[in-house]
Scaffold this active site. Structure first.
Site, short mmCIF file in Angstrom:
data_model
loop_
_atom_site.label_atom_id
_atom_site.label_comp_id
_atom_site.label_asym_id
_atom_site.label_seq_id
_atom_site.Cartn_x
_atom_site.Cartn_y
_atom_site.Cartn_z
CE LYS A 124 39.12 77.35 6.43
NZ LYS A 124 37.70 77.32 6.04
CE LYS A 159 43.39 77.07 6.94
NZ LYS A 159 43.32 75.70 6.34
NE ARG A 209 36.64 67.20 2.23
CZ ARG A 209 35.81 68.17 1.85
NH1 ARG A 209 34.66 67.87 1.28
NH2 ARG A 209 36.14 69.44 2.03
NE ARG A 224 39.88 68.38 -1.79
CZ ARG A 224 39.40 68.98 -0.69
NH1 ARG A 224 38.29 69.68 -0.75
NH2 ARG A 224 40.03 68.85 0.45
NE ARG A 232 43.13 79.65 -4.12
CZ ARG A 232 42.26 80.49 -4.67
NH1 ARG A 232 41.28 80.99 -3.94
NH2 ARG A 232 42.35 80.82 -5.95
CG ASP A 272 39.52 69.29 3.63
OD1 ASP A 272 38.88 68.33 3.17
OD2 ASP A 272 39.20 70.48 3.44
CD GLU A 280 39.33 73.82 5.67
OE1 GLU A 280 38.14 73.52 5.42
OE2 GLU A 280 39.93 74.73 5.07
CG ASN A 282 35.41 70.53 5.21
OD1 ASN A 282 35.24 71.69 4.87
ND2 ASN A 282 36.60 69.93 5.16
#
Length: 315
Positions: A124, A159, A209, A224, A232, A272, A280, A282
């Site tokens: 994050k 979050k 992604r 997504r 989400r 993301d 984000e 990842n």
């Protein structure tokens, strides 16, 4: 080559979508010997980092997809590549694992992603290093600051900093409904730091992604798309994955971040992006290989194993 995967239990893999499984299949198809071990299988003994690893024989059966040869103790330096694919939670056990992998690196092991780079890039918080691509963001444990942020932006997302799969993500709209309760819960009454971001309406078109391998983006992202009534898009939260070519903005973000992150030892990264904004970075065990390959024909696992082969040779 001998390639060892530090992963979660193989019995837990969903072979129709698991990215680690796709990596193993591609590696085995090239004639590489595939091994697997779990974090609990590692040990530091006599100054050497070992793993109780087993060779994985792929059967080609989707349901009974592997058999294991007998486990044996092996120094991590015995493998040509060690691929870190353990899922979060990113807790102290995870961190201890990165310390062991880092010691193994110093002994000559080749580890992807590099363990110190994983530790240094909270998925994050890492976006703060690339603020030119982010929506307004606040990181704090202060209720007063969080309330002021929501009052200023109206529609916000809150979050935790250590969640995955969309767990613990809340949307608070302009009316501030349940804001106090959400802040109390996420911050544990001010004892835990969390993130707040301005809500990005483009989430309805998907949380994209973007996979970046050895500094270069895969040409397709997996959007997504949240199910009805959700904010989400995570597949684990019921989102639907749709592969799409990278937009001009997607490519700008990926091509800016890619070389920087690769230079830090991050061979595989999942960015993301919602709309035009990075949300984000990842680095622990990025996924979506199979969804992109199945929908576009682009072999993501092949691109990844190419990079592992190159990295193992250069190391």
């Amino acid at each position: 080559m001998k390639i060892a995967f530090l992963a979660d239990p193989l019995a837990s893999f969903k072979t129709y979508k698991d990215s680690t499984y796709a990596m193993m299949v591609e590696a085995a198809a090239r004639g590489h010997a595939v091994y697997a071990f779990e974090q609990k299988d590692m040990a530091l003994d006599g100054g050497i980092v070992y793993a109780n690893a087993a060779r994985v024989i792929l059967t080609g059966d989707a349901h009974d997809w592997y058999r294991l040869e007998p486990h044996h103790e092996a120094a991590l330096t015995e493998f040509d590549a060690v691929i870190q694919r353990k899922d979060p939670p990113f807790d102290m056990e995870y961190i201890y694992g990165t310390y062991l992998l880092e010691l193994a690196e110093r002994q000559g092991a080749r580890v992807f992603n590099r363990p110190d780079a994983i530790r240094n890039h909270n998925e994050k918080l890492a976006i703060a290093q690339f603020s030119q691509f982010t929506a307004p963001t606040l990181v704090t444990s202060s209720e007063a600051r969080l309330r002021a942020f929501q009052a200023h932006h109206g529609d916000v997302i809150l979050k935790p900093l250590d969640g995955m799969g969309g767990a613990g993500v809340f949307r608070v709209q302009a009316d501030g409904m349940n804001l106090g309760s959400i802040i109390e819960t996420l911050t544990d009454n001010g004892r835990r730091t969390i993130m707040a971001q301005r809500y990005i309406p483009e989430i309805v078109n998907g949380d994209k992604r973007i996979l970046v391998i050895n500094g270069k983006p895969v040409p397709y992202a997996l959007a997504r798309i949240p199910q009805a009534g959700e904010v989400r898009g995570n597949l684990a939260a019921g989102g639907t994955g749709v592969a799409r070519p990278l937009s001009e903005r997607d490519r700008e973000i990926a091509e800016t971040l890619g070389p920087v992150l690769a230079s830090r030892g991050l061979l595989l990264v999942g960015l993301d992006v919602i709309g035009d904004y990075l949300t984000e970075v990842n680095v622990t065990s990025p996924t979506c290989f199979q969804e992109i390959t199945q929908q576009t024909g682009f072999n993501v696992a092949a691109m990844f194993i190419d990079a592992v082969e190159q990295g193992a040779t250069q190391a």
